[in-house]
Design an enzyme around this catalytic site. Structure first.
Site, PDB file in Angstrom:
ATOM      1  N   ARG A  27       1.011  -1.057   0.123  1.00 27.24           N
ATOM      2  CA  ARG A  27      -0.159   0.082   0.367  1.00 27.24           C
ATOM      3  C   ARG A  27       1.136   1.203  -0.090  1.00 27.24           C
ATOM      4  O   ARG A  27       0.356   2.457  -0.870  1.00 27.24           O
ATOM      5  CB  ARG A  27      -1.028   0.212   1.136  1.00 27.24           C
ATOM      6  CG  ARG A  27      -1.842   0.914   1.463  1.00 27.24           C
ATOM      7  CD  ARG A  27      -3.366   1.037   2.711  1.00 27.24           C
ATOM      8  NE  ARG A  27      -3.883   2.145   2.154  1.00 27.24           N
ATOM      9  CZ  ARG A  27      -4.339   2.779   3.728  1.00 27.24           C
ATOM     10  NH1 ARG A  27      -3.567   2.309   4.558  1.00 27.24           N
ATOM     11  NH2 ARG A  27      -4.987   3.689   3.542  1.00 27.24           N
ATOM     12  N   HIS A  41       0.145   4.673  -2.316  1.00 29.10           N
ATOM     13  CA  HIS A  41       0.419   6.437  -1.689  1.00 29.10           C
ATOM     14  C   HIS A  41       1.612   7.059  -2.354  1.00 29.10           C
ATOM     15  O   HIS A  41       1.764   8.297  -2.810  1.00 29.10           O
ATOM     16  CB  HIS A  41      -0.085   6.143  -0.329  1.00 29.10           C
ATOM     17  CG  HIS A  41      -0.987   6.142   0.243  1.00 29.10           C
ATOM     18  ND1 HIS A  41      -2.133   6.702   0.853  1.00 29.10           N
ATOM     19  CD2 HIS A  41      -1.969   5.020   0.058  1.00 29.10           C
ATOM     20  CE1 HIS A  41      -2.973   6.057   0.865  1.00 29.10           C
ATOM     21  NE2 HIS A  41      -3.454   4.992   0.583  1.00 29.10           N
ATOM     22  N   ASP A  42       2.583   6.101  -1.875  1.00 25.85           N
ATOM     23  CA  ASP A  42       3.828   7.052  -2.792  1.00 25.85           C
ATOM     24  C   ASP A  42       3.770   7.328  -3.793  1.00 25.85           C
ATOM     25  O   ASP A  42       4.136   8.592  -4.248  1.00 25.85           O
ATOM     26  CB  ASP A  42       5.243   5.993  -2.461  1.00 25.85           C
ATOM     27  CG  ASP A  42       6.335   6.518  -2.578  1.00 25.85           C
ATOM     28  OD1 ASP A  42       6.593   8.366  -2.663  1.00 25.85           O
ATOM     29  OD2 ASP A  42       7.400   6.332  -3.311  1.00 25.85           O
ATOM     30  N   GLY A  84       4.069  11.337  -7.871  1.00 21.66           N
ATOM     31  CA  GLY A  84       5.294  10.105  -8.036  1.00 21.66           C
ATOM     32  C   GLY A  84       6.017   9.539  -7.137  1.00 21.66           C
ATOM     33  O   GLY A  84       5.929   9.797  -6.438  1.00 21.66           O
ATOM     34  N   ASP A 126       8.647   9.208  -5.515  1.00 22.26           N
ATOM     35  CA  ASP A 126      10.161   9.478  -4.842  1.00 22.26           C
ATOM     36  C   ASP A 126      10.045   9.617  -3.201  1.00 22.26           C
ATOM     37  O   ASP A 126      10.550  10.116  -2.664  1.00 22.26           O
ATOM     38  CB  ASP A 126       9.299  11.420  -5.156  1.00 22.26           C
ATOM     39  CG  ASP A 126       8.479  12.042  -4.457  1.00 22.26           C
ATOM     40  OD1 ASP A 126       7.484  11.207  -4.197  1.00 22.26           O
ATOM     41  OD2 ASP A 126       8.236  13.388  -4.569  1.00 22.26           O
ATOM     42  N   SER A 130       8.104  10.859  -1.199  1.00 24.02           N
ATOM     43  CA  SER A 130       7.329  11.797  -0.451  1.00 24.02           C
ATOM     44  C   SER A 130       6.436  10.644   1.002  1.00 24.02           C
ATOM     45  O   SER A 130       6.536  11.726   1.840  1.00 24.02           O
ATOM     46  CB  SER A 130       6.270  12.523  -0.916  1.00 24.02           C
ATOM     47  OG  SER A 130       5.880  11.763  -1.752  1.00 24.02           O
ATOM     48  N   ASN A 160      -7.077  10.631   4.320  1.00 20.65           N
ATOM     49  CA  ASN A 160      -7.383  10.099   4.032  1.00 20.65           C
ATOM     50  C   ASN A 160      -6.917   9.065   3.583  1.00 20.65           C
ATOM     51  O   ASN A 160      -6.101   8.596   3.140  1.00 20.65           O
ATOM     52  CB  ASN A 160      -7.138  11.176   3.016  1.00 20.65           C
ATOM     53  CG  ASN A 160      -8.267  10.369   1.045  1.00 20.65           C
ATOM     54  OD1 ASN A 160      -8.528   9.620   1.266  1.00 20.65           O
ATOM     55  ND2 ASN A 160      -8.154  11.228  -0.023  1.00 20.65           N
ATOM     56  N   HIS A 207      -5.776  -5.987  -3.008  1.00 22.89           N
ATOM     57  CA  HIS A 207      -6.574  -5.653  -2.168  1.00 22.89           C
ATOM     58  C   HIS A 207      -7.080  -7.056  -1.380  1.00 22.89           C
ATOM     59  O   HIS A 207      -8.068  -7.515  -0.858  1.00 22.89           O
ATOM     60  CB  HIS A 207      -8.363  -4.897  -1.864  1.00 22.89           C
ATOM     61  CG  HIS A 207      -8.034  -2.854  -2.065  1.00 22.89           C
ATOM     62  ND1 HIS A 207      -8.747  -2.710  -1.734  1.00 22.89           N
ATOM     63  CD2 HIS A 207      -6.501  -2.502  -1.532  1.00 22.89           C
ATOM     64  CE1 HIS A 207      -8.591  -1.615  -2.350  1.00 22.89           C
ATOM     65  NE2 HIS A 207      -7.132  -1.558  -1.813  1.00 22.89           N
ATOM     66  N   THR A 208      -6.339  -8.101  -1.879  1.00 23.30           N
ATOM     67  CA  THR A 208      -6.772  -9.233  -1.696  1.00 23.30           C
ATOM     68  C   THR A 208      -5.361  -9.950  -0.207  1.00 23.30           C
ATOM     69  O   THR A 208      -5.746 -10.850  -0.171  1.00 23.30           O
ATOM     70  CB  THR A 208      -5.884 -10.834  -3.456  1.00 23.30           C
ATOM     71  OG1 THR A 208      -6.807 -11.756  -2.824  1.00 23.30           O
ATOM     72  CG2 THR A 208      -4.792 -10.137  -3.227  1.00 23.30           C
ATOM     73  N   SER A 265      -8.744 -15.964   2.193  1.00 23.19           N
ATOM     74  CA  SER A 265      -6.837 -15.524   2.654  1.00 23.19           C
ATOM     75  C   SER A 265      -6.724 -14.521   2.749  1.00 23.19           C
ATOM     76  O   SER A 265      -5.623 -14.119   1.322  1.00 23.19           O
ATOM     77  CB  SER A 265      -6.475 -16.642   0.767  1.00 23.19           C
ATOM     78  OG  SER A 265      -6.728 -15.698  -0.513  1.00 23.19           O
ATOM     79  N   ASP A 292      -3.504 -13.534  -3.975  1.00 27.23           N
ATOM     80  CA  ASP A 292      -4.043 -14.576  -4.608  1.00 27.23           C
ATOM     81  C   ASP A 292      -5.253 -13.169  -5.764  1.00 27.23           C
ATOM     82  O   ASP A 292      -4.951 -12.697  -5.209  1.00 27.23           O
ATOM     83  CB  ASP A 292      -4.332 -16.066  -4.608  1.00 27.23           C
ATOM     84  CG  ASP A 292      -5.531 -15.946  -3.113  1.00 27.23           C
ATOM     85  OD1 ASP A 292      -6.099 -14.531  -2.751  1.00 27.23           O
ATOM     86  OD2 ASP A 292      -5.986 -16.566  -2.422  1.00 27.23           O
TER      87      ASP A 292
HETATM   88  C1  HEM Z   1      -8.479   1.772  -6.815  1.00 21.66           C
HETATM   89  C2  HEM Z   1      -8.251   3.097  -5.673  1.00 21.66           C
HETATM   90  C3  HEM Z   1      -8.004   2.157  -3.926  1.00 21.66           C
HETATM   91  C4  HEM Z   1      -8.690   2.598  -2.860  1.00 21.66           C
HETATM   92  C5  HEM Z   1      -9.704   4.134  -2.854  1.00 21.66           C
HETATM   93  C6  HEM Z   1      -7.962   2.100  -1.977  1.00 21.66           C
HETATM   94  C7  HEM Z   1      -8.429   2.384  -1.175  1.00 21.66           C
HETATM   95  C8  HEM Z   1      -7.812   1.621   0.374  1.00 21.66           C
HETATM   96  C9  HEM Z   1      -8.071   1.213   2.018  1.00 21.66           C
HETATM   97  C10 HEM Z   1      -9.253   2.362   2.298  1.00 21.66           C
HETATM   98  C11 HEM Z   1      -7.633   0.855   2.562  1.00 21.66           C
HETATM   99  C12 HEM Z   1      -7.268   0.480   3.993  1.00 21.66           C
HETATM  100  C13 HEM Z   1      -7.351   1.059   5.135  1.00 21.66           C
HETATM  101  C14 HEM Z   1      -7.662   1.495   6.051  1.00 21.66           C
HETATM  102  O1  HEM Z   1      -8.474   2.113   6.932  1.00 21.66           O
HETATM  103  O2  HEM Z   1      -6.856   0.821   7.139  1.00 21.66           O
HETATM  104  C15 HEM Z   1      -6.689   0.110   1.893  1.00 21.66           C
HETATM  105  C16 HEM Z   1      -5.921  -1.322   2.096  1.00 21.66           C
HETATM  106  C17 HEM Z   1      -4.906  -1.558   0.983  1.00 21.66           C
HETATM  107  N1  HEM Z   1      -4.965  -1.244   0.178  1.00 21.66           N
HETATM  108 FE1  HEM Z   1      -5.804   0.549  -1.329  1.00 21.66          FE
HETATM  109  N2  HEM Z   1      -6.961   1.413  -2.526  1.00 21.66           N
HETATM  110  C18 HEM Z   1      -6.707   1.929  -3.762  1.00 21.66           C
HETATM  111  C19 HEM Z   1      -5.656   0.751  -5.029  1.00 21.66           C
HETATM  112  C20 HEM Z   1      -4.273   0.251  -4.530  1.00 21.66           C
HETATM  113  C21 HEM Z   1      -3.936   0.148  -5.223  1.00 21.66           C
HETATM  114  C22 HEM Z   1      -3.438   0.380  -6.152  1.00 21.66           C
HETATM  115  C23 HEM Z   1      -2.715  -0.789  -4.421  1.00 21.66           C
HETATM  116  C24 HEM Z   1      -1.439  -1.234  -4.539  1.00 21.66           C
HETATM  117  C25 HEM Z   1      -1.286  -1.338  -5.559  1.00 21.66           C
HETATM  118  C26 HEM Z   1      -3.119  -0.747  -2.812  1.00 21.66           C
HETATM  119  C27 HEM Z   1      -3.509  -1.431  -1.597  1.00 21.66           C
HETATM  120  C28 HEM Z   1      -3.015  -1.826  -0.613  1.00 21.66           C
HETATM  121  C29 HEM Z   1      -2.981  -2.728   0.758  1.00 21.66           C
HETATM  122  C30 HEM Z   1      -2.283  -4.096   0.677  1.00 21.66           C
HETATM  123  C31 HEM Z   1      -4.078  -2.443   1.493  1.00 21.66           C
HETATM  124  C32 HEM Z   1      -3.810  -2.860   2.915  1.00 21.66           C
HETATM  125  C33 HEM Z   1      -2.745  -2.556   3.542  1.00 21.66           C
HETATM  126  C34 HEM Z   1      -2.452  -2.735   5.681  1.00 21.66           C
HETATM  127  O3  HEM Z   1      -2.841  -4.129   5.827  1.00 21.66           O
HETATM  128  O4  HEM Z   1      -1.543  -2.995   6.264  1.00 21.66           O
HETATM  129  N3  HEM Z   1      -4.623   0.031  -2.796  1.00 21.66           N
HETATM  130  N4  HEM Z   1      -7.108   0.663   0.863  1.00 21.66           N
END
Ligand code: HEM
Ligand code: NAG
Ligand code: NAG
Length: 327
Positions: free
Chosen positions: A63, A67-68, A73, A75, A77, A94, A193-194, A250, A255
């Site tokens: 994640r 965000h980075d 970009g 970087d 940040s 956010n 988000h898997t 899982s 996966d």
């Molecule tokens: C499509 C738009 C996306 C939205 C709106 C979004 C939003 C979120 C939100 C709200 C969470 C939970 C944060 C929390 O409440 O703790 C989350 C977790 C996460 N996101 Fe996204 N996300 C997006 C795209 C991505 C992308 C592109 C990636 C990586 C390539 C990603 C990787 C992750 C990961 C791995 C988690 C779990 C983090 C953890 O367990 O510490 N997300 N995301």
């Protein structure tokens, strides 16, 4: 005739100049081959240490790179700490629950001890994310390097520039397009988000009184909603601290389970479930649910692409000494 030669010579010269410029601005494989050959190995070692302590950190790292790269970009940040005069990206409301910073710190400290001032924090993130994906069962890939670290990190930019869990397909597609990523890339990258977990507060608005409609989000599977309600009881004082695994079947494995969830209306966020709201994206979700290897290889390629967004190279930016503070 001679005029033609002059023109073509000038044109060639300009082309060569452009090429040199482009070469300078590009990331490359084994960028640290001569300057810090052990960098990638050190990162992998630290990611493994962290993973053995807490497997959830792998998701945190993945994640972090999202965000980075989406703000200013890739970087580094997102790593910068707030100061008395600046609230940094990581402290934007956010961006709740970012984790994995200590893993980057440890890798950076070890790398600085052997090759000082050479390896950027942004590259360390990119290496660590690849390792995290591999360690959780995803496909590995070669990481292009040569990113430089930025000197600016503003919470306000994370607040306005990041996607939100309530976003619909149009908004998400636009946000990714702004960074040179296609809608297909967006569907593929959402599969991150898997793994990982979410705070209840990121989705409870869907469970009880969906946007003041008095009922829950009708697009959410009833049984899954009931399960989430149990995990996230309404109006308890500790709600803000509660977390729930994403992809409950899982949550620690990279996966294609995410796509099965979304396909069955068990997407955790609107931003997940909205992927079934157009025929084209719904079809892509179904393809990935049915063919996990297809997703894994597309995901690896999309991560490489995401890792190139707005990078600083050459003499732009800096190599931060401490990933949390600008030099
Ligand atoms: C499509 C738009 C996306 C939205 C709106 C979004 C939003 C979120 C939100 C709200 C969470 C939970 C944060 C929390 O409440 O703790 C989350 C977790 C996460 N996101 Fe996204 N996300 C997006 C795209 C991505 C992308 C592109 C990636 C990586 C390539 C990603 C990787 C992750 C990961 C791995 C988690 C779990 C983090 C953890 O367990 O510490 N997300 N995301
Ligand atoms: C519902 O509320 C969320 C969170 O406040 C917001 O992001 C989303 O756009 C809203 N959705 C609709 C359909 O109004
Ligand atoms: C998506 O969200 C945007 C902004 O929140 C809104 O203007 C737009 O109407 C929504 N589109 C659809 C198809 O719901």
């Amino acid at each position: 005739m001679s005029q033609f030669y002059v023109i073509s010579a000038v044109a060639t010269f300009i082309l060569v100049l452009c090429n040199i410029h482009e070469l300078k601005a590009q990331l490359e494989l084994v960028h640290y081959g001569n300057t810090c050959a052990m960098a990638e190995q050190i990162v992998k070692d630290e990611v493994r240490n962290a993973f053995n302590r807490d497997p959830g950190l792998a998701a945190g790292l993945v994640r972090l790179q999202f965000h980075d790269c989406f703000i200013r970009g890739c970087d580094g940040s997102v790593l910068i700490d707030s100061t008395s005069s600046n609230t940094a990206e990581k402290d934007s409301p956010n961006a709740p629950g970012l984790q994995g910073f200590e893993v980057i710190d440890k890798a950076k400290a070890r790398i600085e001890a052997v090759c000082r001032g050479v390896v950027s924090c942004a590259d360390i993130v990119a290496f660590a994310v690849r390792d995290s994906i591999e360690m959780t069962g995803g496909l590995g890939y070669d990481v292009q390097a040569g990113r430089r670290d930025g000197r600016v990190s503003l919470a306000s930019e994370a607040s306005s520039g990041l996607t939100s869990p309530g976003d619909n397909l149009t908004k998400l597609t636009q946000a990714f397009a702004k960074r040179g990523l296609t809608q297909e890339d967006m569907v593929t990258l959402s599969g991150a988000h898997t793994i990982g977990r979410s705070h209840c507060t990121s989705f409870t608005y869907r469970l009880y009184n969906y946007n003041n409609t008095g009922v829950q989000d009708p697009s959410l599977d009833r049984a899954y909603a009931a399960h989430l309600q149990q995990e996230c009881p309404q109006k308890i004082p500790t709600l803000a601290k509660l977390v729930v695994p994403m992809n409950p079947s899982s949550p620690a494995v990279t996966d294609a389970g995410y796509y099965m969830d979304v396909w069955k209306n068990r997407g955790m966020f609107n931003s997940d479930q909205t992927l079934t709201s157009s025929p084209r994206t719904a079809n892509q979700v179904e393809q990935y649910a049915m063919n996990p290897m297809l997703w894994k290889s597309k995901f690896a390629a999309a991560m490489v692409k995401m890792g190139r967004i707005g990078v600083l190279t050459g003499s732009d930016g800096e190599i931060r000494a401490n990933c949390r503070v600008i030099n």
